[in-house]
Every structure is written in C-alpha cells, then in structure tokens.
Design an enzyme around this catalytic site. Structure first.
Site, PDB file in Angstrom:
ATOM      1  CE1 TYR A   1       4.269  -7.962 -12.175  1.00 49.42           C
ATOM      2  CE2 TYR A   1       3.590  -7.484 -14.497  1.00 49.42           C
ATOM      3  CZ  TYR A   1       3.338  -7.195 -13.016  1.00 49.42           C
ATOM      4  OH  TYR A   1       2.427  -6.429 -12.591  1.00 49.42           O
ATOM      5  CG  ASP A  32       9.404  -9.534   2.415  1.00 43.39           C
ATOM      6  OD1 ASP A  32       8.484 -10.277   2.153  1.00 43.39           O
ATOM      7  OD2 ASP A  32      10.409  -9.126   2.112  1.00 43.39           O
ATOM      8  CG  LEU A  61      -2.581  -3.033  -3.941  1.00 44.36           C
ATOM      9  CD1 LEU A  61      -2.417  -1.653  -3.897  1.00 44.36           C
ATOM     10  CD2 LEU A  61      -3.326  -3.378  -5.590  1.00 44.36           C
ATOM     11  CE  LYS A  80       0.056  -8.864 -10.587  1.00 37.55           C
ATOM     12  NZ  LYS A  80       0.442  -8.293  -8.923  1.00 37.55           N
ATOM     13  N   GLY A  89       0.803  -1.157   0.186  1.00 34.31           N
ATOM     14  CA  GLY A  89       0.009   0.048  -0.078  1.00 34.31           C
ATOM     15  C   GLY A  89       1.013   1.393   0.041  1.00 34.31           C
ATOM     16  CB  ILE A  92      -1.592   1.196  -7.444  1.00 31.50           C
ATOM     17  CG1 ILE A  92      -1.028   1.393  -9.002  1.00 31.50           C
ATOM     18  CG2 ILE A  92      -2.918   0.797  -7.520  1.00 31.50           C
ATOM     19  CD1 ILE A  92      -1.227  -0.031  -9.829  1.00 31.50           C
ATOM     20  CB  SER A  97      -0.898  -7.584 -14.724  1.00 30.62           C
ATOM     21  OG  SER A  97      -0.105  -7.188 -15.708  1.00 30.62           O
TER      22      SER A  97
HETATM   23  N1  LIG Z   1       1.534  -0.097 -12.443  1.00 31.90           N
HETATM   24  C1  LIG Z   1       0.985  -0.800 -13.551  1.00 31.90           C
HETATM   25  O1  LIG Z   1       0.664  -0.181 -14.511  1.00 31.90           O
HETATM   26  C2  LIG Z   1       0.393  -2.154 -13.056  1.00 31.90           C
HETATM   27  C3  LIG Z   1      -0.386  -2.962 -13.990  1.00 31.90           C
HETATM   28  C4  LIG Z   1      -0.735  -4.068 -13.543  1.00 31.90           C
HETATM   29  C5  LIG Z   1      -0.591  -4.514 -12.506  1.00 31.90           C
HETATM   30  N2  LIG Z   1      -0.140  -3.911 -11.553  1.00 31.90           N
HETATM   31  C6  LIG Z   1      -0.031  -4.419 -10.144  1.00 31.90           C
HETATM   32  O2  LIG Z   1      -0.496  -3.598  -9.233  1.00 31.90           O
HETATM   33  C7  LIG Z   1       0.250  -3.618  -7.990  1.00 31.90           C
HETATM   34  C8  LIG Z   1       0.909  -2.300  -7.426  1.00 31.90           C
HETATM   35  O3  LIG Z   1       1.821  -1.934  -8.484  1.00 31.90           O
HETATM   36  P1  LIG Z   1       2.515  -0.418  -8.437  1.00 31.90           P
HETATM   37  O4  LIG Z   1       2.522   0.052  -9.729  1.00 31.90           O
HETATM   38  O5  LIG Z   1       1.663   0.506  -7.445  1.00 31.90           O
HETATM   39  O6  LIG Z   1       3.849  -0.760  -8.012  1.00 31.90           O
HETATM   40  P2  LIG Z   1       4.938  -0.271  -6.919  1.00 31.90           P
HETATM   41  O7  LIG Z   1       6.153  -0.789  -6.837  1.00 31.90           O
HETATM   42  O8  LIG Z   1       4.776   1.325  -6.929  1.00 31.90           O
HETATM   43  O9  LIG Z   1       4.301  -0.796  -5.545  1.00 31.90           O
HETATM   44  C9  LIG Z   1       4.448  -2.191  -4.930  1.00 31.90           C
HETATM   45  C10 LIG Z   1       4.696  -2.177  -3.706  1.00 31.90           C
HETATM   46  O10 LIG Z   1       4.798  -3.298  -3.135  1.00 31.90           O
HETATM   47  C11 LIG Z   1       5.927  -3.341  -1.995  1.00 31.90           C
HETATM   48  N3  LIG Z   1       6.524  -4.852  -2.046  1.00 31.90           N
HETATM   49  C12 LIG Z   1       7.378  -5.188  -3.001  1.00 31.90           C
HETATM   50  N4  LIG Z   1       7.711  -6.221  -2.529  1.00 31.90           N
HETATM   51  C13 LIG Z   1       7.285  -6.390  -1.266  1.00 31.90           C
HETATM   52  C14 LIG Z   1       7.296  -7.429  -0.273  1.00 31.90           C
HETATM   53  N5  LIG Z   1       8.164  -8.583  -0.431  1.00 31.90           N
HETATM   54  N6  LIG Z   1       6.612  -7.423   0.831  1.00 31.90           N
HETATM   55  C15 LIG Z   1       5.755  -6.266   1.018  1.00 31.90           C
HETATM   56  N7  LIG Z   1       5.756  -5.223   0.054  1.00 31.90           N
HETATM   57  C16 LIG Z   1       6.389  -5.429  -1.017  1.00 31.90           C
HETATM   58  C17 LIG Z   1       6.691  -2.128  -2.610  1.00 31.90           C
HETATM   59  O11 LIG Z   1       7.519  -1.621  -1.715  1.00 31.90           O
HETATM   60  C18 LIG Z   1       6.026  -1.205  -3.159  1.00 31.90           C
HETATM   61  O12 LIG Z   1       5.632  -0.275  -2.260  1.00 31.90           O
HETATM   62  C19 LIG Z   1       1.408  -4.679  -8.071  1.00 31.90           C
HETATM   63  O13 LIG Z   1       0.545  -6.074  -7.643  1.00 31.90           O
HETATM   64  C20 LIG Z   1       1.325  -4.847  -9.635  1.00 31.90           C
HETATM   65  O14 LIG Z   1       1.734  -6.095 -10.047  1.00 31.90           O
HETATM   66  C21 LIG Z   1       0.380  -2.716 -11.731  1.00 31.90           C
END
Ligand SMILES: NC(=O)c1ccc[n+]([C@@H]2O[C@H](COP(=O)([O-])OP(=O)(O)OC[C@H]3O[C@@H](n4cnc5c(N)ncnc54)[C@H](O)[C@@H]3O)[C@@H](O)[C@H]2O)c1
Length: 389
Positions: free
Chosen positions: A200, A77, A97, A204, A28, A32, A141
């Site tokens: 990836y 984590d 997320l 997903k 969070g 996003i 995704s």
């Molecule tokens: N941005 C896009 O266009 C997009 C498209 C499709 C799906 N998604 C999905 O949406 C979600 C959020 O993506 P985003 O763009 O905000 O990415 P982001 O990298 O900004 O956010 C992901 C968050 O997860 C945290 N994280 C990573 N590994 C972790 C772990 N082991 N334990 C706890 N926290 C952890 C990170 O610190 C980060 O704050 C993801 O699941 C991503 O796969 C994003």
C-alpha cells in the site's frame, strides 16, 4: 477551461460572480470523498464523481446516502480509460482519491492493490494528456514514510529507524539505536526520506510520484496531500482493513473488545475528515502549490490504546477493555505522527476539530449504524500467511 475560482481558507466566502469551476473527484463516493464533495459544493464548485463503489467499502449500495444530490455520480472503474475520458469532459481540475485502502490487505492482495492504485493512476494521467486540467490534487499517505522521524539519545536525527519485534529479545517494540538505546519519536516532516514498508505504501508513493511527474510537462499543476489517520462519521464500519477508529467502533458496537496489535503504545496522528476536506479544497484553489507534497494531520500524537479507551468512553462502553494482542503485523510501523508546519505555511492549514468533540460526534453517528464485525476474519487472513507475529 473555465476561469478559476479562488476560494480557500484565506477567502472563505463564496464569490457569487465567479465562474463555476468543475471538479472531478475519483473515489469521491468514499469516506473522505463525500466530505470533500460537500466542501467543494459549499465553496461553489460543480462536482462530478467517478467511483466503482467497491463492495468492501460500500456493500451493495448504489449511491451512498450522504453523497450530496448535487454531485453527478459516474459508477465506473478508474482503470477504464474510456470511462475516465468521458468523466473528464468539461472538467477543470481533478481530486484523485480512488484507491484500495488497507496496509495489511495489500500484503497479500498485491495484484488488486497494484492494479487499482498504480495502474488506475496511470490510466487517469494518460487520459489527462488529451484533456489536461488546471490542477490535480492526489491523496498520498503518511504510510510512505514508514517509520517516522526519530532522535537518538545524543540528539542526532534518525531517518532510517528500524523497528524491533518484541519477540526478538524482549526489549519491546520501539526502534533502538546502534547501542541498543531507545530512539525518541519526533513529528515527521515532508523532507524525511520515504521508507516503503508495505505494498500500500509503495502504491501511494507511485500515485504521488506519478502526479508530480505527469503534471508539469503537460501544463498542469500537481499537488499531493499526505494524509495521516483520518477519522470521522461515514467511515465504512464493516471494512476491517482500514480506519482504526472505525474498526474499533465496529467492535464496540457489536459488544466486542477493540483488538490492538503490538502493545498499544504505538503513536499516530488522528485528523478529522472535515479538516481533511478543507485541506483538499484549499489545495485545489490556493496559488503557489504546484509540485508540492504536504502533510495533513492534527499535529497531535496519541497512542492507539489511548484512542481506543477514549472511543469506548465516548460510546458509553467504558467497561470494555481493549484486547492487546501482543503481536505485530508485517508492514505496520511503530510511530509516525505529523509535522504540520509546511501545510500551515503554504496552505494556511491548521486542524480545527477538537479530538474529544470529534469522538463524541463519531460515537453519536456510530450509535445509529449497524456494522458487521469482520475483524476476526481479517486477522485470520493475515495469520494464515504468517503476516502476524
Ligand atoms: N482514511 C485514511 O486514513 C487515509 C489516510 C491516508 C490516505 N488515504 C487516501 O485517501 C483516499 C480516500 O480514502 P478513504 O479513506 O476515503 O477510503 P474509501 O475506501 O472510503 O474510499 C475510496 C473510494 O475509492 C473507490 N474505488 C476503489 N477502487 C476504485 C476503482 N478501481 N475505480 C474507481 N473507484 C474506486 C471506492 O469505491 C471508494 O469509494 C485514498 O486514496 C486513500 O489511500 C486515506
């Protein structure tokens, strides 16, 4: 479990008398996630975040400045079962997320991606067995589709299009039918069979299936949102592995040309993060969604070159031409854009953000940032492994 708050697009006003539902948002603190948290708070939820603040996304930041102060942040984590169990205490529903996000990087950092994305999701659901919640909404995704849906020149739908590499025969990058005729890309609906072209995407899909497999037997509801290309202020500008518009913005901010793979004519759907945040909040609240997976996109497709040019204009850098690389990345797809009809029907979802206005807002935010341009480094990592050709 607390009484459910029913606050969605169909009932936008916050009901003061309802009991506050408590939501855990994994990941969070990310791009996003922060918008989702703000939207949930606006609708009257109490919000807790579990996020390990990975360096590639957050640098050495201890708490992102735009994570609302009302959000309780647990820096842990998602693979740490003990921490996840504690984070679930008193929680009524979960938005999942947390993930490593990057198609190209997933093709050589398999252990890291599979560990966080697959194992992390497994740990979360194992903890949920002891502490079931009302609903889990997971970020899936568009990458799970691989190539989007196509139609051939005779009008038949094609779900298993295979892309060309321009180097093969000089005919271009677009998928062809058996007679060598170009296929016509269509908006991709949820019923299209997944075709997993990167680690990836595989991750997903595992997250999505785990959500559906592990919810109903334990009395929970599972909902997955298949996000298309999300953009907006707050995306990590120095992370060269995800967010094509953020990557272009970082290049332009540093006086560099946006680097575009292939010929730039590949088509995508760009959806604003505020629309995505509304979709998550609605997916948490609306009835009748259990077991469903829904596309979340704008419903408009654009070529990558088009968006690079529009962004440059919005940033006042009209003179900077994109650098069309003419090479493709292993695991990338040619065309995939969103059929939004299922989300419209079940979630009442329609993207509201105008793309031009969204770009102007992004440009205005980017102008106030500093960003390290690491795109060359990321490309070198791929090239060293033969993943660009
Ligand atoms: N941005 C896009 O266009 C997009 C498209 C499709 C799906 N998604 C999905 O949406 C979600 C959020 O993506 P985003 O763009 O905000 O990415 P982001 O990298 O900004 O956010 C992901 C968050 O997860 C945290 N994280 C990573 N590994 C972790 C772990 N082991 N334990 C706890 N926290 C952890 C990170 O610190 C980060 O704050 C993801 O699941 C991503 O796969 C994003």
């Amino acid at each position: 479990m607390k009484k459910m708050l029913f606050l969605g697009a169909r009932s936008p006003n916050i009901c003061k008398d309802a009991v506050m539902e408590r939501v855990l948002v994994t990941g969070g603190a990310g791009f996003i996630g922060r918008s989702v948290c703000s939207e949930l708070l606006r609708r009257g939820y109490a919000v807790r975040v579990l996020d390990s603040l990975v360096e590639q996304v957050h640098g050495d930041c201890a708490r992102p400045a735009d994570l609302p102060l009302e959000v309780e942040l647990i820096n842990a984590d998602v693979r740490n079962g003990h921490a996840v169990g504690k984070a679930l205490a008193g929680i009524d529903s979960v938005i999942h997320l947390a993930a490593e996000v990057g198609v190209g990087q997933s093709m050589y950092e398999l252990e890291r991606y599979t560990s966080v994305n697959d194992l992390g999701t497994a740990v979360l659901f194992e903890r949920l067995i002891d502490r079931p919640v009302r609903r889990v909404v997971t970020a899936s995704s568009m990458s799970i589709y691989g190539e989007g849906l196509y139609r051939d020149q005779d009008g038949a739908l094609v779900e298993d299009a295979e892309r060309q590499s321009a180097g093969d025969d000089g005919r271009g990058w677009d998928p062809l039918d058996a007679h060598g005729r170009p296929l016509i890309p269509l908006a991709t609906p949820e019923w299209k069979r997944p075709s997993l072209a990167s680690i990836y995407a595989l991750n997903k899909y595992v997250q999505e299936r785990t959500t559906h497999i592990m919810t109903a037997p334990y009395g929970m509801e599972g909902v997955c949102l298949r996000l298309f290309n999300v953009y907006g202020p707050g995306q990590a500008l120095s992370n060269p592995y995800t967010g094509v518009l953020a990557i272009f913005a970082s290049r332009l901010l540093n006086g560099q040309r946006p680097m575009i793979f292939e010929d730039g004519a590949q088509r995508r759907d760009f959806v604003h993060v505020a629309d995505v945040a509304r979709a998550f909040a609605d997916a948490l609240a609306l009835p009748g969604l259990a077991g469903g997976s829904f596309n979340i996109g704008s419903g408009q497709d654009r070529s990558v070159t088009e968006v690079a040019l529009e962004l440059a204009k919005a940033m006042g850098k009209d003179a900077v031409e994109p650098d069309i690389v003419g090479k493709g990345r292993v695991g990338d797809i040619r065309h995939c854009f969103c059929d939004t009809s299922k989300a419209e029907h079940h979630l009442g979802f329609r993207a509201q953000q105008d793309f031009g206005v969204g770009l102007a807002e992004l440009a205005e935010w980017v102008a106030r940032q500093t960003a390290e341009d690491r795109v060359g480094e990321a490309r070198a990592q791929l090239e060293a492994r033969g993943l660009v050709a």
